[in-house]
Design a protein around this motif. Structure first.
Motif, PDB file in Angstrom:
ATOM      1  N   ARG A 204      -9.228  10.994  -3.862  1.00  0.00           N
ATOM      2  CA  ARG A 204      -8.288  11.897  -3.193  1.00  0.00           C
ATOM      3  C   ARG A 204      -8.208  11.601  -1.698  1.00  0.00           C
ATOM      4  NH1 ARG A 204     -11.002  15.920  -3.575  1.00  0.00           N
ATOM      5  NH2 ARG A 204     -11.599  16.230  -1.431  1.00  0.00           N
ATOM      6  N   LEU A 205      -9.359  11.366  -1.064  1.00  0.00           N
ATOM      7  CA  LEU A 205      -9.381  11.086   0.366  1.00  0.00           C
ATOM      8  C   LEU A 205      -8.584   9.826   0.698  1.00  0.00           C
ATOM      9  CD1 LEU A 205     -10.562  11.646   3.219  1.00  0.00           C
ATOM     10  CD2 LEU A 205     -12.504  10.213   2.569  1.00  0.00           C
ATOM     11  N   LEU A 206      -8.806   8.753  -0.072  1.00  0.00           N
ATOM     12  CA  LEU A 206      -8.103   7.498   0.190  1.00  0.00           C
ATOM     13  C   LEU A 206      -6.599   7.651  -0.022  1.00  0.00           C
ATOM     14  CD1 LEU A 206     -10.476   4.826  -1.422  1.00  0.00           C
ATOM     15  CD2 LEU A 206     -10.300   5.506   0.967  1.00  0.00           C
ATOM     16  N   GLN A 207      -6.222   8.320  -1.101  1.00  0.00           N
ATOM     17  CA  GLN A 207      -4.803   8.495  -1.372  1.00  0.00           C
ATOM     18  C   GLN A 207      -4.121   9.270  -0.250  1.00  0.00           C
ATOM     19  OE1 GLN A 207      -3.005   7.118  -3.565  1.00  0.00           O
ATOM     20  NE2 GLN A 207      -4.253   6.565  -5.321  1.00  0.00           N
ATOM     21  N   GLU A 208      -4.755  10.346   0.195  1.00  0.00           N
ATOM     22  CA  GLU A 208      -4.166  11.166   1.263  1.00  0.00           C
ATOM     23  C   GLU A 208      -4.063  10.377   2.565  1.00  0.00           C
ATOM     24  OE1 GLU A 208      -6.629  14.597   1.528  1.00  0.00           O
ATOM     25  OE2 GLU A 208      -5.775  15.570  -0.250  1.00  0.00           O
ATOM     26  N   TRP A 209      -5.109   9.624   2.891  1.00  0.00           N
ATOM     27  CA  TRP A 209      -5.141   8.900   4.165  1.00  0.00           C
ATOM     28  C   TRP A 209      -4.123   7.765   4.174  1.00  0.00           C
ATOM     29  CZ3 TRP A 209      -6.606   4.074   6.226  1.00  0.00           C
ATOM     30  CH2 TRP A 209      -6.851   4.066   7.609  1.00  0.00           C
ATOM     31  N   PHE A 210      -4.085   6.975   3.099  1.00  0.00           N
ATOM     32  CA  PHE A 210      -3.135   5.866   3.039  1.00  0.00           C
ATOM     33  C   PHE A 210      -1.693   6.378   3.033  1.00  0.00           C
ATOM     34  CE2 PHE A 210      -6.736   3.281   2.285  1.00  0.00           C
ATOM     35  CZ  PHE A 210      -6.356   1.962   2.485  1.00  0.00           C
ATOM     36  N   THR A 211      -1.439   7.438   2.267  1.00  0.00           N
ATOM     37  CA  THR A 211      -0.086   7.996   2.215  1.00  0.00           C
ATOM     38  C   THR A 211       0.362   8.497   3.577  1.00  0.00           C
ATOM     39  OG1 THR A 211      -0.375   8.634  -0.104  1.00  0.00           O
ATOM     40  CG2 THR A 211       1.372   9.740   1.117  1.00  0.00           C
ATOM     41  N   SER A 212      -0.558   9.141   4.304  1.00  0.00           N
ATOM     42  CA  SER A 212      -0.195   9.674   5.624  1.00  0.00           C
ATOM     43  C   SER A 212       0.189   8.572   6.606  1.00  0.00           C
ATOM     44  CB  SER A 212      -1.353  10.502   6.192  1.00  0.00           C
ATOM     45  OG  SER A 212      -2.463   9.676   6.521  1.00  0.00           O
ATOM     46  N   HIS A 213      -0.243   7.326   6.346  1.00  0.00           N
ATOM     47  CA  HIS A 213       0.087   6.200   7.224  1.00  0.00           C
ATOM     48  C   HIS A 213       1.088   5.241   6.573  1.00  0.00           C
ATOM     49  CE1 HIS A 213      -2.815   7.353  10.257  1.00  0.00           C
ATOM     50  NE2 HIS A 213      -3.732   7.484   9.323  1.00  0.00           N
ATOM     51  N   ASN A 214       1.751   5.745   5.533  1.00  0.00           N
ATOM     52  CA  ASN A 214       2.786   4.956   4.854  1.00  0.00           C
ATOM     53  C   ASN A 214       2.244   3.627   4.332  1.00  0.00           C
ATOM     54  OD1 ASN A 214       4.921   6.857   5.360  1.00  0.00           O
ATOM     55  ND2 ASN A 214       4.918   6.147   7.495  1.00  0.00           N
ATOM     56  N   LEU A 215       1.024   3.667   3.798  1.00  0.00           N
ATOM     57  CA  LEU A 215       0.399   2.489   3.210  1.00  0.00           C
ATOM     58  C   LEU A 215       0.173   2.743   1.721  1.00  0.00           C
ATOM     59  CD1 LEU A 215      -2.274   1.826   5.982  1.00  0.00           C
ATOM     60  CD2 LEU A 215      -0.155   0.539   5.621  1.00  0.00           C
ATOM     61  N   ILE A 216       0.110   1.679   0.947  1.00  0.00           N
ATOM     62  CA  ILE A 216      -0.077   1.802  -0.499  1.00  0.00           C
ATOM     63  C   ILE A 216      -1.368   1.093  -0.909  1.00  0.00           C
ATOM     64  CG2 ILE A 216       0.866   1.244  -2.773  1.00  0.00           C
ATOM     65  CD1 ILE A 216       3.640   1.334  -1.539  1.00  0.00           C
ATOM     66  N   ILE A 217      -2.213   1.807  -1.635  1.00  0.00           N
ATOM     67  CA  ILE A 217      -3.443   1.212  -2.156  1.00  0.00           C
ATOM     68  C   ILE A 217      -3.110   0.369  -3.382  1.00  0.00           C
ATOM     69  CG2 ILE A 217      -5.715   1.658  -3.141  1.00  0.00           C
ATOM     70  CD1 ILE A 217      -5.786   4.287  -1.730  1.00  0.00           C
TER      71      ILE A 217
END
Length: 324
Positions: A204-217
């Motif tokens: 959840r942390l990674l998804q939220e952080w990457f999404t907030s910076h317009n990045l895709i895991i």
């Protein structure tokens, strides 16, 4: 129907006399009489023949074993609650994230076992969200997890901040990203990642952080054990983003490399100034229990030991990070 009425009924059935039953219950004979009259009014029948010796009626005979069972259960549960409040609980159940179980808890568990040799410790390694759910369901007494404000907002939850730690990049020793001392996120997203399964706070942390910076895991695999992460990363280009405490052993493994993430810098401009805002990927670790559990001595003492461990653990993390 009140418990003292049932106790009065049993005392009379045992002694066959209202006066002797009153002495046994520590009340007056008139009080005993009123209790039995009230009980009979509730049941709608007489329980005793009022003769020289109080004898059970047919209804009284039917009622006797039930009254004994109810009073026995009452005595048992009141003793259990008294023991609980005195710290005589049979077990203490803890749910914690994997890195806490392996790095933070061991000295605390040893100290607690010495202080409470008669309390059985039960420790389960779970993902943060799952650990908080079993705490809310009453299956564990304490959870040590990643902070999740959505699962700890109820009024009975007590949340104590323990520490925060950076998320770093784990890769094989031959990985192309090893040329960087700090990994830029623009380079990070070019490689496949192994992530924790759904229900773990790290995902959840990674998804939220990457999404907030317009990045895709580029998540190609999900796991739930640190050994699994290390094994997969050793094999090639798959990388993993893991918290510092989960990477302590990796720093001493010659087949693996740990690198910090480069801060993402966002630029906010207006006509007067330009402000750079560093944005680090970190996780918060918290201790969570409920207010009623903190009134129980073993649970309160365990929570105190967890918080006391904080200073020495932060020094331990600093030493391991610098020596890597």
């Amino acid at each position: 129907m009140r418990i003292e009425q049932l106790q009065a009924f049993l005392a009379i059935a045992d002694t066959g006399n209202f006066g002797q039953a009153a002495g046994k219950c520590g009340v007056t004979q008139s009080t005993i009489s009123r209790q039995i009259q009230a009980l009979e009014a509730v049941l709608g029948c007489l329980l005793f023949h009022r003769t020289a010796q109080a004898k059970l009626t047919l209804a009284g005979e039917k009622f006797l074993p039930r009254a004994k069972k109810i009073c026995h259960e009452w005595a048992t549960v009141t003793q259990e609650i008294t023991d609980l409040q005195a710290g005589k609980q049979p077990e203490l159940c803890i749910a914690a994230i994997h890195s806490i179980c392996s790095q933070y808890l061991p000295p605390i568990l040893q100290k607690f076992c010495r202080d409470y040799p008669h309390v059985q410790l039960r420790v389960t390694a779970l993902g943060s969200d799952r650990a908080l759910k079993v705490l809310r369901d009453g299956l564990v007494d304490v959870a040590i997890v990643m902070n999740n404000r959505f699962l700890t907002t109820s009024s009975e939850m007590i949340v104590d901040f323990l520490y925060e730690e950076p998320i770093e990049v784990l890769m094989s020793v031959n990985h192309p990203l090893t040329v960087y001392q700090q990994i830029p996120c623009t380079e990070l997203v070019k490689y496949p990642q192994v992530v924790f399964k759904e229900g773990y706070g790290m995902q959840r942390l990674l998804q939220e952080w990457f999404t907030s910076h317009n990045l895709i895991i580029n998540a190609v695999m999900e796991l739930n054990t640190l050994d699994g992460f290390r094994g997969v990363v050793r094999q090639g280009e798959i990388i993993a983003l893991l918290p510092q405490t989960a990477l302590i052993e990796c720093r001493h493994d010659p087949s693996l490399v740990v690198r910090p993430l480069q801060d993402i810098t966002e630029v906010s401009s207006n006509s007067l100034t330009t402000l750079k805002l560093p944005n680090r990927l970190i996780r918060e670790v918290v201790l969570v229990t409920t207010s009623d559990r903190l009134t129980i001595p073993p649970i309160a003492d365990f929570c105190r030991l967890v918080k006391q461990r904080l200073n020495s653990f932060e020094q331990f993390l600093t030493t391991n990070s610098l020596s890597a």
